[in-house]
Design an enzyme around this catalytic site. Structure first.
Site, PDB file in Angstrom:
ATOM      1  N   GLN A 211      -5.100  -0.178   0.163  1.00 42.69           N
ATOM      2  CA  GLN A 211      -3.967  -0.962   0.647  1.00 42.69           C
ATOM      3  C   GLN A 211      -3.148  -1.529  -0.522  1.00 42.69           C
ATOM      4  OE1 GLN A 211      -7.155  -2.038   2.254  1.00 42.69           O
ATOM      5  NE2 GLN A 211      -6.895  -0.744   4.024  1.00 42.69           N
TER       6      GLN A 211
ATOM      7  N   LYS B 207      -3.139   9.695  -6.875  1.00 43.57           N
ATOM      8  CA  LYS B 207      -2.871  10.498  -8.078  1.00 43.57           C
ATOM      9  C   LYS B 207      -3.228   9.728  -9.346  1.00 43.57           C
ATOM     10  CE  LYS B 207       0.847  11.996 -11.046  1.00 43.57           C
ATOM     11  NZ  LYS B 207       2.272  12.332 -11.236  1.00 43.57           N
TER      12      LYS B 207
ATOM     13  N   LEU C  71       9.529   8.093  -8.682  1.00 36.93           N
ATOM     14  CA  LEU C  71      10.884   7.927  -9.213  1.00 36.93           C
ATOM     15  C   LEU C  71      11.768   9.093  -8.782  1.00 36.93           C
ATOM     16  CD1 LEU C  71      12.694   6.225 -11.150  1.00 36.93           C
ATOM     17  CD2 LEU C  71      12.016   7.821 -12.956  1.00 36.93           C
ATOM     18  N   ASP C  72      11.172  10.274  -8.671  1.00 34.23           N
ATOM     19  CA  ASP C  72      11.935  11.479  -8.329  1.00 34.23           C
ATOM     20  C   ASP C  72      12.550  11.412  -6.936  1.00 34.23           C
ATOM     21  OD1 ASP C  72       8.939  11.705  -8.003  1.00 34.23           O
ATOM     22  OD2 ASP C  72       9.553  13.369  -6.707  1.00 34.23           O
TER      23      ASP C  72
ATOM     24  N   GLY D 265       0.824  -1.199   0.000  1.00 28.36           N
ATOM     25  CA  GLY D 265       0.000   0.000   0.000  1.00 28.36           C
ATOM     26  C   GLY D 265       0.860   1.251   0.000  1.00 28.36           C
ATOM     27  N   ASP D 266       0.210   2.412  -0.003  1.00 24.62           N
ATOM     28  CA  ASP D 266       0.905   3.705   0.022  1.00 24.62           C
ATOM     29  C   ASP D 266       1.789   3.905  -1.209  1.00 24.62           C
ATOM     30  OD1 ASP D 266      -0.107   4.115   2.693  1.00 24.62           O
ATOM     31  OD2 ASP D 266       1.482   2.770   3.393  1.00 24.62           O
ATOM     32  N   GLU D 267       1.391   3.311  -2.336  1.00 24.50           N
ATOM     33  CA  GLU D 267       2.211   3.422  -3.539  1.00 24.50           C
ATOM     34  C   GLU D 267       1.928   4.681  -4.354  1.00 24.50           C
ATOM     35  OE1 GLU D 267       1.233  -1.018  -2.912  1.00 24.50           O
ATOM     36  OE2 GLU D 267       0.066   0.820  -3.127  1.00 24.50           O
ATOM     37  N   GLY D 268       0.956   5.477  -3.929  1.00 21.23           N
ATOM     38  CA  GLY D 268       0.606   6.671  -4.692  1.00 21.23           C
ATOM     39  C   GLY D 268      -0.582   6.436  -5.605  1.00 21.23           C
ATOM     40  N   LYS D 269      -1.516   5.572  -5.147  1.00 21.45           N
ATOM     41  CA  LYS D 269      -2.675   5.245  -5.977  1.00 21.45           C
ATOM     42  C   LYS D 269      -3.569   6.453  -6.219  1.00 21.45           C
ATOM     43  CE  LYS D 269      -3.949   1.797  -3.317  1.00 21.45           C
ATOM     44  NZ  LYS D 269      -2.736   1.608  -2.503  1.00 21.45           N
TER      45      LYS D 269
ATOM     46  N   ARG E 154     -22.183 -13.476   9.881  1.00 24.36           N
ATOM     47  CA  ARG E 154     -23.602 -13.297   9.522  1.00 24.36           C
ATOM     48  C   ARG E 154     -24.410 -12.610  10.609  1.00 24.36           C
ATOM     49  NH1 ARG E 154     -23.180 -19.332   7.427  1.00 24.36           N
ATOM     50  NH2 ARG E 154     -22.755 -19.501   9.644  1.00 24.36           N
TER      51      ARG E 154
ATOM     52  N   GLY F  69      -6.063   5.581   2.790  1.00 19.65           N
ATOM     53  CA  GLY F  69      -6.526   6.809   2.142  1.00 19.65           C
ATOM     54  C   GLY F  69      -5.739   7.153   0.905  1.00 19.65           C
ATOM     55  N   HIS F  70      -6.287   8.079   0.151  1.00 21.44           N
ATOM     56  CA  HIS F  70      -5.630   8.613  -1.036  1.00 21.44           C
ATOM     57  C   HIS F  70      -5.477  10.113  -0.859  1.00 21.44           C
ATOM     58  CE1 HIS F  70      -6.073   4.788  -2.815  1.00 21.44           C
ATOM     59  NE2 HIS F  70      -7.252   4.935  -3.364  1.00 21.44           N
TER      60      HIS F  70
ATOM     61  N   THR G  55      -4.252  -6.748   6.221  1.00 20.81           N
ATOM     62  CA  THR G  55      -5.555  -6.146   6.458  1.00 20.81           C
ATOM     63  C   THR G  55      -6.606  -7.252   6.502  1.00 20.81           C
ATOM     64  OG1 THR G  55      -6.982  -4.290   5.807  1.00 20.81           O
ATOM     65  CG2 THR G  55      -6.154  -5.711   4.027  1.00 20.81           C
TER      66      THR G  55
END
Length: 432
Positions: free
Chosen positions: A226, A18, A334-335, A12-16, A146, A40-41, A241
């Protein structure tokens, strides 16, 4: 034209955020299909920062339909708070642009409390998982057991009390066993009825709605939270999770058939991070890890927790490519690597002296993993804001191409800053 599923290929936290926002401009419908408000995003649009946790990223785009699927567990009070917060930023969230699955499970205060009780007890015994204490796991437990309260139950005031009784039979016995006070039936009823008028206008038979849009030829974007390595089945169990985070869950968590899923885009950070406890073969508890954390602003969108940082792990991402059927990746941040003299990539593992090409499922084996590194030359030039391959330093291009070879998937998009337009497009997933 393909519908697109976006998944994280690491922890997770890969930058989804954007990338999902970038894709949502091309989509008609954006669907959140699993998880809760424990992830979160962060979206940056024309200099304005939007932080989302439950709402699909499509809500920030005019004319898009945002959908919360049945695979999501929803804290109704957190959802209302998020809607109100965005309203304060000038975004109007109405039943015209947001629909919520009527069969989605609700997170209640007793779920959050139980989550906290367990984490506190685990901390004392040294078995802490590192949850966000937001009640996600306990809510999923009630769903599978249930006994969950679902969105549609808010509209049926005659049967709701009986369902609350059934839920409390389980939870109060559990709370007594943990040495905590019972929850009163009236307290849960008040908690639910106090928010029902705000939630019910959004409820929808989501599977039918999505099927109608699909038949009309709408472009549907499925948005996951995630990452693959936090998947309840395929992640680093038990430090995971409480839901399936892989691409296959897009179908189950929205009520659509597998055939509705087309292109699978794996969001992949150019290095590796994770939050919470659990194995992390390439973690760098040194100057490199500190550099990556500071340069990459590695703090959780929802929790603010500091992320652990390390080198790119090609073994894990290659595994995620297989688990998800990833068509292409969006390589982000990458930056952050600009200015490093050398870069390391994990290309394999060694366990008890034996080389392996994947992360084993055994917790014991995972704890004994030693990474095998390959070293590449870094680059001094800036990649920030690059929008063409020719804008990138030669060594940066070499790094990206080598990642493609190691993981067995091509780069479809390359992100070089949080700004949505600072993206190199190789393949448009919607046009694949």
């Amino acid at each position: 034209m393909a519908n697109v599923v976006v998944v994280g290929s690491q922890w997770g936290d890969e930058g989804k955020g954007k990338i999902v926002d970038w894709l949502s401009e091309r989509a008609d419908v954006v669907v959140r299909f699993q998880g809760g408000h424990n992830a979160g995003h962060t979206l940056v649009i024309d200099g304005t920062v939007y932080k989302l946790s439950l709402l699909p990223s499509g809500v920030v785009r005019e004319g898009k339909l945002a959908v919360i699927g049945n695979g999501v567990v929803i804290d109704p009070h957190a959802l209302v708070s998020e809607i109100d917060k965005l309203a304060g930023q000038g975004l109007s969230i109405t039943p015209d642009n947001l629909r919520i699955a009527d069969n989605a499970t609700l997170i209640l205060s007793l779920h959050r409390e139980l989550d906290g009780y367990r984490e506190d007890a685990a901390s004392n015994s040294g078995t802490r998982i590192g949850t966000t204490r937001r009640g996600i796991g306990p809510a999923y437990e009630d769903k599978v057991g249930r006994r969950a309260i679902r969105v549609m139950d808010l509209a049926d005031i005659e049967t709701l009390p009986g369902k609350v009784d059934r839920l409390l039979t389980h939870h109060n016995a559990l709370r007594r066993g943990l040495g905590h006070p019972e929850v009163a039936h009236s307290a849960i009823m008040t908690e639910l009825t106090s928010v029902s008028e705000r939630i019910l206008p959004y409820q929808e038979t989501v599977w039918r709605l999505l099927d109608q849009h699909r038949r009309k030829g709408a472009r549907i974007l499925f948005e996951g939270a995630q990452g693959t390595l936090l998947d309840i089945d395929h992640g680093t169990y038990p430090f995971v999770t409480s839901s399936n985070t892989v691409a296959g869950q897009a179908a189950a968590g929205s009520g659509m058939g597998p055939g509705a899923v087309g292109y699978v885009l794996g969001i992949t950070k150019a290095y590796t991070t994770r939050v919470g406890e659990g194995p992390f073969p390439t973690e760098q508890n040194n100057e490199v890890g500190q550099f990556l954390g500071e340069r990459g602003h590695e703090f959780g969108t929802v929790t603010g927790r500091k992320r652990r940082c390390g080198w790119f792990d090609a073994v894990l991402v290659r595994q995620a490519v297989a688990n998800n059927g990833i068509t292409g990746i969006a390589l982000t941040k990458l930056d952050v690597l600009d200015g490093l003299d050398e870069l390391k990539i994990c290309i394999g593992y060694r366990i008890d002296g034996e080389e392996v090409d994947h992360l084993p499922a055994s917790q014991g084996a995972q704890s004994r993993v030693e990474p095998i590194y390959e070293t590449l030359e870094g680059w001094k030039e800036s990649t920030v804001g690059a929008r063409r391959w020719t804008d990138l330093p030669a060594q940066a291009v070499k790094y990206v191409r080598h990642i493609e070879e190691l993981i067995g998937a091509p780069v479809a998009l390359l992100s070089t800053s949080p700004e949505r337009d600072d993206t190199i497009l190789v393949t448009d997933p919607f046009e694949d």
